[in-house]
Design a protein around this motif. Sequence first.
Motif, mmCIF file in Angstrom:
data_model
loop_
_atom_site.group_PDB
_atom_site.id
_atom_site.type_symbol
_atom_site.label_atom_id
_atom_site.label_comp_id
_atom_site.label_asym_id
_atom_site.label_seq_id
_atom_site.Cartn_x
_atom_site.Cartn_y
_atom_site.Cartn_z
ATOM 1 N N ALA A 264 11.996 34.616 19.876
ATOM 2 C CA ALA A 264 11.796 33.558 18.890
ATOM 3 C C ALA A 264 10.756 33.966 17.854
ATOM 4 C CB ALA A 264 11.367 32.268 19.595
ATOM 5 N N THR A 265 9.703 34.641 18.298
ATOM 6 C CA THR A 265 8.672 35.106 17.367
ATOM 7 C C THR A 265 9.229 36.163 16.426
ATOM 8 O OG1 THR A 265 7.038 34.734 19.125
ATOM 9 C CG2 THR A 265 6.313 35.982 17.196
ATOM 10 N N ILE A 266 10.104 37.036 16.921
ATOM 11 C CA ILE A 266 10.736 38.047 16.072
ATOM 12 C C ILE A 266 11.558 37.372 14.970
ATOM 13 C CG2 ILE A 266 12.490 39.868 16.024
ATOM 14 C CD1 ILE A 266 11.541 40.710 18.785
ATOM 15 N N VAL A 267 12.325 36.347 15.332
ATOM 16 C CA VAL A 267 13.146 35.641 14.339
ATOM 17 C C VAL A 267 12.249 34.972 13.297
ATOM 18 C CG1 VAL A 267 14.782 33.758 13.999
ATOM 19 C CG2 VAL A 267 15.048 35.301 15.943
ATOM 20 N N ILE A 268 11.196 34.311 13.740
ATOM 21 C CA ILE A 268 10.289 33.626 12.807
ATOM 22 C C ILE A 268 9.600 34.639 11.892
ATOM 23 C CG2 ILE A 268 8.182 32.233 12.663
ATOM 24 C CD1 ILE A 268 9.043 30.963 15.337
ATOM 25 N N THR A 269 9.262 35.794 12.425
ATOM 26 C CA THR A 269 8.584 36.828 11.634
ATOM 27 C C THR A 269 9.516 37.428 10.590
ATOM 28 O OG1 THR A 269 7.208 37.356 13.550
ATOM 29 C CG2 THR A 269 7.279 38.982 11.785
ATOM 30 N N THR A 270 10.786 37.579 10.934
ATOM 31 C CA THR A 270 11.741 38.225 10.035
ATOM 32 C C THR A 270 12.299 37.281 8.984
ATOM 33 O OG1 THR A 270 12.378 39.610 11.922
ATOM 34 C CG2 THR A 270 13.806 39.687 10.003
ATOM 35 N N LEU A 271 12.367 35.996 9.296
ATOM 36 C CA LEU A 271 13.034 35.019 8.426
ATOM 37 C C LEU A 271 12.484 34.983 6.996
ATOM 38 C CD1 LEU A 271 15.234 32.879 8.315
ATOM 39 C CD2 LEU A 271 13.539 31.189 9.059
ATOM 40 N N PRO A 272 11.163 34.980 6.763
ATOM 41 C CA PRO A 272 10.682 34.907 5.367
ATOM 42 C C PRO A 272 11.154 36.062 4.495
ATOM 43 C CG PRO A 272 8.913 34.355 6.889
ATOM 44 C CD PRO A 272 10.034 34.864 7.720
ATOM 45 N N ILE A 273 11.140 37.283 5.021
ATOM 46 C CA ILE A 273 11.588 38.431 4.231
ATOM 47 C C ILE A 273 13.077 38.326 3.936
ATOM 48 C CG2 ILE A 273 11.946 40.922 4.306
ATOM 49 C CD1 ILE A 273 9.107 40.174 3.705
ATOM 50 N N VAL A 274 13.861 37.894 4.928
ATOM 51 C CA VAL A 274 15.305 37.742 4.723
ATOM 52 C C VAL A 274 15.586 36.674 3.669
ATOM 53 C CG1 VAL A 274 17.478 37.110 5.850
ATOM 54 C CG2 VAL A 274 15.810 38.526 7.056
ATOM 55 N N ALA A 275 14.753 35.634 3.610
ATOM 56 C CA ALA A 275 14.959 34.553 2.644
ATOM 57 C C ALA A 275 14.541 34.963 1.241
ATOM 58 C CB ALA A 275 14.190 33.307 3.088
ATOM 59 N N ILE A 276 13.492 35.769 1.127
ATOM 60 C CA ILE A 276 12.965 36.145 -0.187
ATOM 61 C C ILE A 276 13.771 37.270 -0.819
ATOM 62 C CG2 ILE A 276 10.947 37.155 -1.348
ATOM 63 C CD1 ILE A 276 9.208 35.590 0.552
ATOM 64 N N TYR A 277 14.319 38.171 -0.015
ATOM 65 C CA TYR A 277 15.004 39.350 -0.550
ATOM 66 C C TYR A 277 16.119 39.009 -1.540
ATOM 67 C CZ TYR A 277 17.541 43.737 -0.789
ATOM 68 O OH TYR A 277 18.170 44.853 -1.240
ATOM 69 N N PRO A 278 17.011 38.044 -1.266
ATOM 70 C CA PRO A 278 18.072 37.753 -2.255
ATOM 71 C C PRO A 278 17.530 37.300 -3.603
ATOM 72 C CG PRO A 278 18.622 36.798 -0.127
ATOM 73 C CD PRO A 278 17.203 37.264 -0.030
ATOM 74 N N LEU A 279 16.348 36.670 -3.616
ATOM 75 C CA LEU A 279 15.776 36.210 -4.879
ATOM 76 C C LEU A 279 15.315 37.376 -5.746
ATOM 77 C CD1 LEU A 279 13.644 33.215 -3.521
ATOM 78 C CD2 LEU A 279 15.958 33.160 -4.465
ATOM 79 N N LEU A 280 14.935 38.482 -5.106
ATOM 80 C CA LEU A 280 14.443 39.644 -5.842
ATOM 81 C C LEU A 280 15.481 40.750 -5.963
ATOM 82 C CD1 LEU A 280 10.831 39.942 -4.334
ATOM 83 C CD2 LEU A 280 11.485 38.932 -6.517
ATOM 84 N N GLN A 281 16.682 40.505 -5.440
ATOM 85 C CA GLN A 281 17.675 41.576 -5.385
ATOM 86 C C GLN A 281 18.085 42.056 -6.770
ATOM 87 O OE1 GLN A 281 21.268 40.531 -3.345
ATOM 88 N NE2 GLN A 281 21.972 42.635 -3.173
#
Length: 295
Positions: A264-281
Amino acid sequence: MNRQAVKGDLDSRVFDTINMILLGLFAVVIIVPLWNVIVSSFSSGRSLAEGGFIFWPTEFSLENYRAVFSDSSIWQAFFISVAKTGLGVVTHVFFCAMVGYGLSKRYIRGRRLYVAMGVITMFFSGGMIPTYLLIKSLGLLNTFWVYIIPALLSYYDVVILMNFFRNVPDSLEESAKIDGAGDWRVFLSIFIPLSMPAMATIALFNGVSQWNDFMTTKLYITDQSLYPLQMLLYDIIVQSQTQSMQNIGGSAIIETTTKGVQLATIVITTLPIVAIYPLLQRYFISGMMLGAVKE
């Protein structure tokens, strides 16, 4: 001509088919482990105790996430991660842009010396112990600024921005200075807006590096109130491994519960980067194409 056209069309179709198959296999290799981590984080302790690959949770549970968010340290760690990543990216990009803007001017005295010194730092470093002694002498141990100040400059990023600034027409700078603009005004009003694709690309790479960094905390921080999410995740993994070794042949509840919290901590840690990446793609693609086409 018709035979050549048919042959060329057939070759193109064969290439596209093979390319799609290879890319599909590559996507599966990436997506399947990620899917397993996400699904496992929503599984109950009993499902995790059975082991094996979990494609879909047989017993859906939010207990892992409740255990993570019930810990007050996770919110403090999340705040530290967001703060050091946000402030670190802004200061890093702006500082590198300033240095790159100065070094892009051929009339700067000592420019070759500064460039040579920067190139040396790309291949050689003082090492871990001298760096630790330097951080200690600067009074940065157990302070938030140890995340920011040592990461201000990357000469690799300076070179990228310096080469980009050289492509900006001199006429823009000359016309601005004729109108009375100084170097700071030219830098902020002309070069920064024109270099947004390059700066966004650097910000993306540096942001991912800042977000995933835990070695800085491990080397220079002992105050747990300054721990980011990544260091908290590291502690959870170490504790889970230790508890697993201590409980071999005993109850599996501790191991599976710790494993679920870890996932669960891995998912929470990874989620912000996954959410921000499409905005900067789109900026990332434009930045990667800089210098690729010459007219």
